[in-house]
Motif scaffolding. Sequence first.
Motif, PDB file in Angstrom:
ATOM      1  N   LYS A   3      17.340  36.110  -2.957  1.00 35.60           N
ATOM      2  CA  LYS A   3      16.237  34.861  -3.653  1.00 35.60           C
ATOM      3  C   LYS A   3      15.126  35.612  -4.224  1.00 35.60           C
ATOM      4  N   PHE A   7      13.910  35.743  -8.261  1.00 41.65           N
ATOM      5  CA  PHE A   7      12.685  35.231  -8.526  1.00 41.65           C
ATOM      6  C   PHE A   7      11.933  36.264  -9.339  1.00 41.65           C
ATOM      7  N   SER A 235       5.740  31.078  -9.787  1.00 46.57           N
ATOM      8  CA  SER A 235       6.802  30.224  -9.893  1.00 46.57           C
ATOM      9  C   SER A 235       8.034  30.859 -10.681  1.00 46.57           C
ATOM     10  N   TYR A 236       9.148  29.894 -10.679  1.00 45.88           N
ATOM     11  CA  TYR A 236      10.313  30.459 -11.588  1.00 45.88           C
ATOM     12  C   TYR A 236      10.157  30.005 -12.970  1.00 45.88           C
ATOM     13  N   TYR A 243       4.203  24.801 -11.209  1.00 40.86           N
ATOM     14  CA  TYR A 243       5.436  24.382 -10.792  1.00 40.86           C
ATOM     15  C   TYR A 243       5.464  22.847 -11.718  1.00 40.86           C
ATOM     16  N   ILE A 249      14.671  18.757  -5.744  1.00 41.05           N
ATOM     17  CA  ILE A 249      14.580  19.795  -5.142  1.00 41.05           C
ATOM     18  C   ILE A 249      13.423  20.784  -5.548  1.00 41.05           C
ATOM     19  N   GLU A 251      12.122  24.445  -5.502  1.00 32.13           N
ATOM     20  CA  GLU A 251      12.263  25.981  -5.104  1.00 32.13           C
ATOM     21  C   GLU A 251      11.033  26.630  -5.370  1.00 32.13           C
ATOM     22  N   THR A 252      10.673  27.416  -4.116  1.00 34.06           N
ATOM     23  CA  THR A 252       9.680  28.401  -3.957  1.00 34.06           C
ATOM     24  C   THR A 252      10.316  29.748  -3.522  1.00 34.06           C
ATOM     25  N   TRP A 255      11.055  29.543   0.222  1.00 30.88           N
ATOM     26  CA  TRP A 255      11.759  28.374   1.061  1.00 30.88           C
ATOM     27  C   TRP A 255      12.220  27.371   0.025  1.00 30.88           C
ATOM     28  N   THR A 256      13.078  26.776   0.325  1.00 29.29           N
ATOM     29  CA  THR A 256      13.576  25.536  -0.679  1.00 29.29           C
ATOM     30  C   THR A 256      13.280  24.144   0.110  1.00 29.29           C
ATOM     31  N   TYR A 258      13.383  19.986   0.105  1.00 25.53           N
ATOM     32  CA  TYR A 258      14.298  18.913  -0.411  1.00 25.53           C
ATOM     33  C   TYR A 258      13.698  17.517  -0.834  1.00 25.53           C
TER      34      TYR A 258
END
Length: 265
Positions: A3, A7, A235-236, A243, A249, A251-252, A255-256, A258
């Motif tokens: 992950k 990223f 961030s992605y 963000y 959801i 996504e960091t 950690w994800t 919900y």
Amino acid sequence: MKKILLFLILLSFTANFYSQSINKDGTSIYERFILPDGYERIYTEVNSFSEFLRNYPLKKYGSPVLLYNGEEKRSKVYISVFDFPLLKTDLIQCADAVIKLRAEYLYQNKKYSEIKFHITNGMLVSFDRYINGERVIVSGNNVTWKDGYKKGSSRDIFDEYLKFIYSYAGTYSLSKEAKSKSIENIVPGDFFIYGGSPGHVVLVLDVAVNKKTGKKIMLLGQSYMPSQEFHILKSYEKINPWYSVEDDILETPEWTFYKGSLMEF
């Protein structure tokens, strides 16, 4: 690990905007993080927790995140580091860092009666009782109050209080005492949390809105395991390090979270 690798690859595609969105000489979130075109920061009250976070001192741009033992954090998932003193023991992890920032804000504003947190067994531990000379005594599974200790609200007593909270609170207790929050009403100072063992929490540090579209964006910060300096996450997204605020959801890098994870003090 996969992950984090993904990223970092995605970050390479956002490098151009990323370089234009940072004032490297800025010493706070307000000064360092330039908003994308069309956005403005949401209004927050003077002397609020939101303003405290936006103005919290940042370390020099490019500073590494340090662990409690002086080593550097290996995963470079952050863009800036809070000037956030650590203890030399592995105590201030993710939930503890969020609690510390909230408590420091209240202490700075002399809101002593509002400094109170539950520990994992459900017991409420208030700073007022420490001010009055009481301390929590833990003996095996027995947890009781005892009086006769130093009174007052001095920094050493406050630090003693915080150290106890770090030792016996966590994501589980924080998630139980916090209140669920609608994503539409998100403000700096709210947090996304999964209470468990392990669990995790990231703190909302800033929020901005596009006045034409109504779309909101946010900055997020965290500590992690082991104890480490509080840092602002990359961030992605193309608007990195911001963000998108979405009821979905989150996504960091580490950690994800919900849907329904947003909470407030």
